[in-house]
Write an enzyme that holds these catalytic residues in place. Structure first.
Site, PDB file in Angstrom:
ATOM      1  NE  ARG A   1      38.535  39.534  49.502  1.00 10.87           N
ATOM      2  CZ  ARG A   1      39.247  38.595  50.096  1.00 10.87           C
ATOM      3  NH1 ARG A   1      40.100  37.866  49.399  1.00 10.87           N
ATOM      4  NH2 ARG A   1      39.095  38.364  51.384  1.00 10.87           N
TER       5      ARG A   1
ATOM      6  CG  ASN B   1      33.756  41.512  31.901  1.00 12.20           C
ATOM      7  OD1 ASN B   1      32.858  41.481  31.074  1.00 12.20           O
ATOM      8  ND2 ASN B   1      34.380  40.427  32.323  1.00 12.20           N
TER       9      ASN B   1
ATOM     10  N   GLY C   1      24.975  35.044  48.779  1.00  8.06           N
ATOM     11  CA  GLY C   1      25.525  33.749  48.367  1.00  8.06           C
ATOM     12  C   GLY C   1      26.594  33.916  47.294  1.00  8.06           C
ATOM     13  CB  VAL C   2      29.197  31.727  46.006  1.00  3.72           C
ATOM     14  CG1 VAL C   2      30.198  31.728  44.859  1.00  3.72           C
ATOM     15  CG2 VAL C   2      29.904  31.951  47.329  1.00  3.72           C
TER      16      VAL C   2
ATOM     17  CG  ASN D   1      29.161  38.894  40.028  1.00  2.41           C
ATOM     18  OD1 ASN D   1      30.248  39.441  39.797  1.00  2.41           O
ATOM     19  ND2 ASN D   1      29.071  37.589  40.213  1.00  2.41           N
TER      20      ASN D   1
ATOM     21  CG  HIS E   1      29.476  33.194  37.412  1.00  2.00           C
ATOM     22  ND1 HIS E   1      30.564  33.060  38.249  1.00  2.00           N
ATOM     23  CD2 HIS E   1      29.122  31.925  37.052  1.00  2.00           C
ATOM     24  CE1 HIS E   1      30.847  31.775  38.400  1.00  2.00           C
ATOM     25  NE2 HIS E   1      29.995  31.078  37.682  1.00  2.00           N
TER      26      HIS E   1
END
Ligand code: GRF
Length: 220
Positions: A88, A15, A140-141, A104, A106
């Site tokens: 992380r 990426n 959060g994740v 981010n 995902h």
């Protein structure tokens, strides 16, 4: 005016490569930080001649680790951060330094399948449409507000690897587009509701169905 971005990565860095290969104007990647010395992302960034900071998380507290990340980003006058395979979880020390300015990527259509092994989770659940999501990072994740998604068909013949690669191809297309769109100032946000200011590109960035969508025969 140039918008200064840093990418944080831990792994193979495909990426990151997509970001380095893309035209992000008016955004610019000015720094790469890795927490995993010698990882593919570090090698790629050095080959591209970018500023690379290696900050190993091992042997210190999360707070100390994040404090150093923030110091280095501040030194490089970074405005936005893209997590490009950064393995992380970031806490308040980091996120408060860049409020609403950390994104981010995902490999699932969130909110489905957060956390690790997202592609395996998708296969186990038997979904017919998988994909990837770019979202704002929060504490959060994989829970932050969604910015853009790309849909990827799951084929009957898929193995974990073939699905992973098909999703990755879409990640490489989607992530630079979101970075550019943010840099152009097209993102506006009220809490979890995200809007893109240009209508034509809003639909392109919001949902993308690639050409390889399965035929009716394959779906049976
Ligand atoms: C990607 O699948 C990304 O979505 C996830 O970690 C993987 C990183 O791959 N967060 P790479 O290091 O960019 O090749």
């Amino acid at each position: 005016m140039t918008v200064r971005w840093a990418a944080l990565a831990s792994g193979s860095g495909t990426n990151l490569q997509a970001l380095m290969d893309a035209d992000l104007t008016p955004g610019r990647l000015v720094q790469v930080m890795v927490n995993n010395p010698g990882c593919g992302a570090e090698v790629r960034a050095r080959a591209a001649g970018l500023r690379v900071d290696v900050v190993d998380h091992r042997g210190r507290s999360r707070d100390a680790f994040e404090t150093e990340l923030v110091e280095r980003l501040t030194e490089a006058q970074v405005q936005w951060v893209v997590l490009a395979g950064f393995m992380r979880i970031l806490g308040g020390t980091f996120l408060d330094a860049f409020p609403g300015r950390v994104i981010n990527i995902h490999p699932s259509l969130l909110p489905a399948f957060p956390g690790i092994h997202a592609q395996q989770q998708a296969l186990d659940a038997g979904v017919r449409i998988a994909g990837c999501t770019v979202h704002l990072a929060d504490a959060g994740v994989d829970t932050g507000p969604i910015l853009a998604q790309a849909a990827v068909p799951v084929l009957q013949s898929d193995s974990l690897e073939t699905l992973r690669l098909r999703i990755l191809e879409q990640e490489h297309d989607l992530l630079p587009r979101v970075v550019r769109a943010i840099s152009e100032g097209r993102l506006s946000r009220t809490d979890r509701q995200v809007r893109w200011n240009n209508t034509r590109q809003e639909s392109a960035a919001a949902l993308q169905v690639p050409d390889g969508f399965p035929s009716k025969q394959e779906q049976r």
